[in-house]
Design a protein around this motif. Sequence first.
Motif, PDB file in Angstrom:
ATOM      1  N   GLY A 204      68.424  33.450   7.269  1.00 48.26           N
ATOM      2  CA  GLY A 204      67.621  33.532   6.054  1.00 48.26           C
ATOM      3  C   GLY A 204      68.071  34.556   5.040  1.00 48.26           C
TER       4      GLY A 204
ATOM      5  N   GLY B 169      69.322  23.425  12.047  1.00 45.78           N
ATOM      6  CA  GLY B 169      68.576  23.629  10.801  1.00 45.78           C
ATOM      7  C   GLY B 169      69.449  23.421   9.582  1.00 45.78           C
ATOM      8  N   PRO B 170      69.918  22.202   9.373  1.00 43.45           N
ATOM      9  CA  PRO B 170      70.817  21.980   8.236  1.00 43.45           C
ATOM     10  C   PRO B 170      70.063  22.021   6.911  1.00 43.45           C
ATOM     11  CG  PRO B 170      70.391  19.913   9.376  1.00 43.45           C
ATOM     12  CD  PRO B 170      69.615  20.972  10.101  1.00 43.45           C
ATOM     13  N   SER B 171      70.460  22.887   6.001  1.00 43.77           N
ATOM     14  CA  SER B 171      69.756  22.968   4.717  1.00 43.77           C
ATOM     15  C   SER B 171      70.622  22.502   3.564  1.00 43.77           C
ATOM     16  CB  SER B 171      69.294  24.391   4.416  1.00 43.77           C
ATOM     17  OG  SER B 171      69.416  25.235   5.497  1.00 43.77           O
TER      18      SER B 171
ATOM     19  N   LYS C 130      69.652  19.274   1.397  1.00 44.21           N
ATOM     20  CA  LYS C 130      68.520  19.468   0.506  1.00 44.21           C
ATOM     21  C   LYS C 130      68.911  20.302  -0.712  1.00 44.21           C
ATOM     22  CE  LYS C 130      63.635  20.362   0.472  1.00 44.21           C
ATOM     23  NZ  LYS C 130      63.158  19.005   0.419  1.00 44.21           N
ATOM     24  N   MET C 131      69.653  21.361  -0.451  1.00 44.14           N
ATOM     25  CA  MET C 131      70.044  22.246  -1.553  1.00 44.14           C
ATOM     26  C   MET C 131      70.982  21.544  -2.523  1.00 44.14           C
ATOM     27  SD  MET C 131      70.623  25.918   0.136  1.00 44.14           S
ATOM     28  CE  MET C 131      69.321  26.781   0.992  1.00 44.14           C
TER      29      MET C 131
ATOM     30  N   MET D 211      69.798  39.053  -2.545  1.00 44.79           N
ATOM     31  CA  MET D 211      68.400  39.492  -2.679  1.00 44.79           C
ATOM     32  C   MET D 211      68.289  40.988  -2.919  1.00 44.79           C
ATOM     33  SD  MET D 211      66.405  37.356   0.206  1.00 44.79           S
ATOM     34  CE  MET D 211      67.024  35.813   0.847  1.00 44.79           C
TER      35      MET D 211
ATOM     36  N   LEU E  88      67.616  39.105  -6.604  1.00 42.47           N
ATOM     37  CA  LEU E  88      66.653  38.107  -6.148  1.00 42.47           C
ATOM     38  C   LEU E  88      66.025  37.472  -7.380  1.00 42.47           C
ATOM     39  CD1 LEU E  88      65.124  36.970  -3.718  1.00 42.47           C
ATOM     40  CD2 LEU E  88      63.635  38.920  -3.804  1.00 42.47           C
TER      41      LEU E  88
ATOM     42  N   PRO F 252      63.608  34.225  -8.425  1.00 36.69           N
ATOM     43  CA  PRO F 252      62.817  33.113  -7.872  1.00 36.69           C
ATOM     44  C   PRO F 252      63.368  31.753  -8.270  1.00 36.69           C
ATOM     45  CG  PRO F 252      61.404  34.699  -8.991  1.00 36.69           C
ATOM     46  CD  PRO F 252      62.808  35.129  -9.234  1.00 36.69           C
TER      47      PRO F 252
ATOM     48  N   CYS G 274      67.235  25.489  -5.509  1.00 30.27           N
ATOM     49  CA  CYS G 274      67.629  24.976  -4.196  1.00 30.27           C
ATOM     50  C   CYS G 274      66.625  23.962  -3.680  1.00 30.27           C
ATOM     51  CB  CYS G 274      67.746  26.112  -3.190  1.00 30.27           C
ATOM     52  SG  CYS G 274      69.198  27.109  -3.435  1.00 30.27           S
ATOM     53  N   ASP G 275      65.346  24.229  -3.896  1.00 34.72           N
ATOM     54  CA  ASP G 275      64.314  23.300  -3.443  1.00 34.72           C
ATOM     55  C   ASP G 275      64.461  21.940  -4.125  1.00 34.72           C
ATOM     56  OD1 ASP G 275      63.226  25.027  -1.715  1.00 34.72           O
ATOM     57  OD2 ASP G 275      61.349  25.371  -2.788  1.00 34.72           O
TER      58      ASP G 275
END
Lengths: 327, 340
Positions: free
Chosen positions: B87, B118-120, B123-124, B252, B291, B293, B299-300
């Motif tokens: 993370g 946990g492949p992300s 999505k990104m 971050m 960091l 937002p 990414c979402d």
Amino acid sequence: MPLENVRHIVLVLSGKGGVGKSSITTQLALTLSLQGHSVGVLDVDLTGPSIPRFFGIEGKKVRQAPGGWVPVDVHEAQQLKTRHTNGVADGETAAAAPSEEGQKTGGLSCMSLGFILSNRGDAVIWRGPKKTAMVRQFLTDVLWPELDFLLIDTPPGTSDEHISLLETLLKQTTSSARPNQLAGAVVVTTPQAISISDVKKELNFCKKTGVRVLGVVENMAGFVCPNCSECCNIFSKGGGEVMARDFEVPFLGSVPIDPAFVMLIEEGVRPRYPKGTVVEGKAMVEREDGVEGDKEGLLVEKYRECSLAPVFEGIVRRLVEDVRSRD
Amino acid sequence: MAPSLEEPTKVDLNAPLKVAPKLVAPEPEHCPGPESEQAGVADNCAGCPNQKICASAPKGPDPDIPVITERLSSVRHKILVLSGKGGVGKSTFSTMLSHAFASNPSLTVGLMDTDICGPSIPKMMGVEEETIHVSAEGWEPVWVSENLGVMSVQFMLPGRDDAVIWRGAKKNGLIKKFLMEVRWGDMDVLVVDTPPGTSDEHLSVNSFLKTSGVDGAVLVTTPQEVALLDVRKEIDFCRKAKITILGIVENMSGFVCPGCKHESQIFRASTGGAKRLAADEKIPFLGTVPLDPRIGMACDFGESFLDAYPDSPACKAIRHVVRRVGEEMGMQGDVLGDEE
């Protein structure tokens, strides 16, 4: 049988890394302890153990005794003095065990691979079978004292550590006389979609393995700027609650980001807040300008003054009720 | 049983791999790994039900390694993105690294996700619904744009919420298959995103790619000591596995309140952060990324943050870091294809 001293086992899981599993585990442990339960924390994250750092006991080593390992004590069961400030302590003692002398606090001890490594920078480069063996050993060879709760902090993912952990636990708990010993899992997430999509996998993992989900905790939900007190949702908001509803599991609560908590863990500084900060109806201890935060005292005692303490008080009370109701 | 406080078993990181034999029993605790040179003959193998099988399996290097080397011979630069901690933004950084490289139209970029549980990346990258196309020449990566291809285990899963509950050996098999089958073609940069930790995936990626040559690893961290602690382990891993460290990125670091522009150190660098770590360990420090937002939101939604907010401070910081990565790899000229 190993773990026979332990009444309830609670897993802390998350499919995603860095969402705050260890941080949540730490706070659950501290809060349980503040409510008078005796708590143990087992860190099965073998390649990145952070529990020793969180409890500020990095230098400690595990002792060997006949028959097993003796976990490292964070603090012993004791009566904590109630602070006569406008702090959170007053409210909490009323909720926990109110007594003349102070707040009844349960003992807290930890076990982690971090206590065994000779050098904190050393990498633990292990393949699956070795990790499996270590997890088993952690479950069978640790001489826990009498515990009300054993929290198990896990690494991210659904792989070797998780499979071995559940295999061993399920075998033990289903054959024993206490089917409720493995109480269930607390699943941690952050609110972003990226994290949620990994955590959904974890919820499916729980379903497949038959572990009850005690609830979802949404961590890092919002950050209150210490300067202007405006709340900013750095990692968006509300995702955890929606996911919990989708999977029909309880939603335990949202935990905001609190830099004072990070400071408490990293440097041991007693949390202080700007004037007039009120969390869950409780006024926080004010920050005095120009005064360095003091570092004296036990972690658990300082944690009472953290703004997250009241949040966790609620979460833990729900958890304990839920777990007890199934005894 | 008396517990042992012994040091971890040493994994031989440099031995060439051989074919993994079919085992009759699960690998025991001190197994040197059925693929290792020592399989069946090591001291720990005495008494293992697999010993005979391991010992009699054909010796010599794994015949699949040349296949992988052949496949990847047309890829000029390979970068691993590593971090001991979860993370901290490995996948976010990998995505942005690939987007930044791909913003130069003369470069072809690939992104491989080796995080199996946990492949992300899909999505990104906004390609969650895609599946792999299999042709006679191999598996075709999913193309996000003209010059940016992506490969992830997510594309092979029937349901996107399904948990992949696999032990290490099985994960290694898949990673190998990925490296053997995926037709990357002529490519300038391949970014390999990894899961947190120092375990099976890392060992196998390293040994599979050894002969094809990896340019090095970019380590990602956040400023607080809890994360640095794990990153130190990763540095130790890279040294032991002889992976060049291209440098370390601090993600971050610092958050600027959108309301009052006050900068808060949410993840406080109480021990000097990545900069200090880089100096202590004598590895290049590539820069800090604040960091923002909007990075998480981009990414979402599977968008490129760099395209969406080209003027933000975070974007500038990222482009600086990517340039530094290019420099460290010895790429000629400006890797981003433009001058600011």
